[in-house]
Motif scaffolding. Sequence first.
Motif, short mmCIF file in Angstrom:
data_model
loop_
_atom_site.label_atom_id
_atom_site.label_comp_id
_atom_site.label_asym_id
_atom_site.label_seq_id
_atom_site.Cartn_x
_atom_site.Cartn_y
_atom_site.Cartn_z
N UNK A 63 0.79 -1.06 -0.02
CA UNK A 63 0.10 -0.09 -0.01
C UNK A 63 0.81 1.01 0.14
N UNK A 64 0.86 2.07 -1.10
CA UNK A 64 1.80 3.12 -1.35
C UNK A 64 0.98 4.48 -1.43
N UNK A 65 1.90 5.62 -1.30
CA UNK A 65 1.40 6.82 -1.80
C UNK A 65 2.96 7.70 -2.28
N UNK A 66 2.44 8.69 -2.95
CA UNK A 66 3.66 9.54 -3.43
C UNK A 66 4.67 9.92 -2.43
N UNK A 67 5.87 9.82 -2.40
CA UNK A 67 6.83 10.37 -1.48
C UNK A 67 6.70 12.03 -1.42
N UNK A 68 6.35 12.52 -2.53
CA UNK A 68 6.22 14.11 -2.41
C UNK A 68 5.11 14.37 -1.57
N UNK A 69 4.06 13.64 -1.88
CA UNK A 69 2.57 13.92 -1.12
C UNK A 69 3.12 13.49 0.58
N UNK A 70 3.78 12.61 0.77
CA UNK A 70 4.32 12.49 2.17
C UNK A 70 4.90 13.30 2.73
N UNK A 71 5.86 13.80 2.24
CA UNK A 71 6.75 14.93 2.68
C UNK A 71 5.75 16.53 2.88
N UNK A 72 5.02 16.44 2.08
CA UNK A 72 4.15 17.66 1.99
C UNK A 72 3.06 17.45 3.35
N UNK A 73 2.61 16.22 3.66
CA UNK A 73 1.83 15.83 4.50
C UNK A 73 2.37 16.25 6.18
N UNK A 74 4.07 16.08 6.10
CA UNK A 74 4.52 16.36 7.42
C UNK A 74 4.20 18.05 7.77
N UNK A 75 3.95 18.78 6.66
CA UNK A 75 3.89 20.37 7.11
C UNK A 75 2.38 20.47 7.10
N UNK A 76 1.54 19.85 6.40
CA UNK A 76 0.09 20.09 6.38
C UNK A 76 -0.68 19.27 7.47
N UNK A 77 0.03 18.29 8.05
CA UNK A 77 -0.79 17.56 9.00
C UNK A 77 -1.47 16.27 8.60
N UNK A 78 -2.71 16.57 7.96
CA UNK A 78 -3.74 15.79 7.87
C UNK A 78 -4.53 15.73 6.47
N UNK A 79 -3.96 16.15 5.24
CA UNK A 79 -4.66 16.41 4.29
C UNK A 79 -4.80 15.01 3.63
N UNK A 80 -6.00 14.50 2.85
CA UNK A 80 -6.00 13.30 2.26
C UNK A 80 -4.91 13.06 1.61
N UNK A 81 -4.85 11.74 1.12
CA UNK A 81 -3.69 11.04 0.34
C UNK A 81 -4.21 10.25 -0.74
N UNK A 82 -3.82 10.04 -1.89
CA UNK A 82 -3.59 9.14 -2.88
C UNK A 82 -3.23 7.87 -2.78
N UNK A 83 -3.86 6.88 -2.31
CA UNK A 83 -3.10 5.39 -2.20
C UNK A 83 -3.38 4.46 -3.52
#
Length: 295
Positions: A63-83
């Motif tokens: 089960x994966x998500x884009x690494x760019x999205x993962x780094x962005x979530x560290x700043x934004x906290x809880x935005x939904x992700x594409x799995x």
Amino acid sequence: GDGEAQLSEDGRWALAQGEPKDGRPSVRAYRTADGRLAGEVTFPAGEEVLAQWATPAGALVLVTRPEEKAAKDEDEGDSPVRLTLRFYALDGGAPRGAWTCPVLWPWGFDPGFPQLRPPKPFFAPDGRTLGIGLGGGDGAVRAWVLDAATGALEHEFTAPAGTQVPASRGDARPRGAFGPGGRVAVWAGPDVVTWAAPGAPPVRLSGHDRGTELAFTADGRRAFTLDEPAEGGPILRVWSLPDGREVMAVAVKDAKLLDRDRNLSDTNPLWLEGDRLHLLTTTGIRVFDGTPRKE
């Protein structure tokens, strides 16, 4: 590698950390029958792996998500992700297919703390298909049935928000179950939402405090759910289908259930054998008479 092995639901496979390849982690699949290495898969480049499973159809799922999205979530906290679910052969590690969730996956919340909880699958009795359920923040419920070997989409189910208590945001940990005749059911907050077959209207089983497991009789006329209230012991609830009416509630006295978050195996602790309902506890298996009573 380091770390504990993760057992498959059928007990045939053990997944463990492998040796890094080109700076990327990998996972190894071992046959539990003889302990031999069956295959190894290197995590895909540019993606973060959130979970891994072994399916009864012989697939390793990442089960994966884009690494760019993962780094962005560290700043934004809880935005939904594409799995995306990526399927590989357990024996040899060759790619088999992939499925990307058509809706963004929300974050779940422990008290005051956001946490991304990847989906937990449930498998059909024949092992050929797997199901995933999601209760979104809008209260709507969605479920998908995939080929357990390749990830190809077979069916999609939807249900509107409930009239009582909406599904909690990111309620993705409690999984669902397959029933006879193509029935599918998933947890959504305190409710079970079930469909008799693809295209059938959804039915809600409402009244749980903290529902965790469910099972169906072979004829599809009854459903059993396990409720774990914050206070008091667990409760077995019996439901009539297709109307979704609660028939009976039975308190399970002096029983402590397994901690699913700490249990290395994904074994379902509630199951039927004929007319006997079995419940796995920390001290053994409780057996109940699941024969329908006259009403």
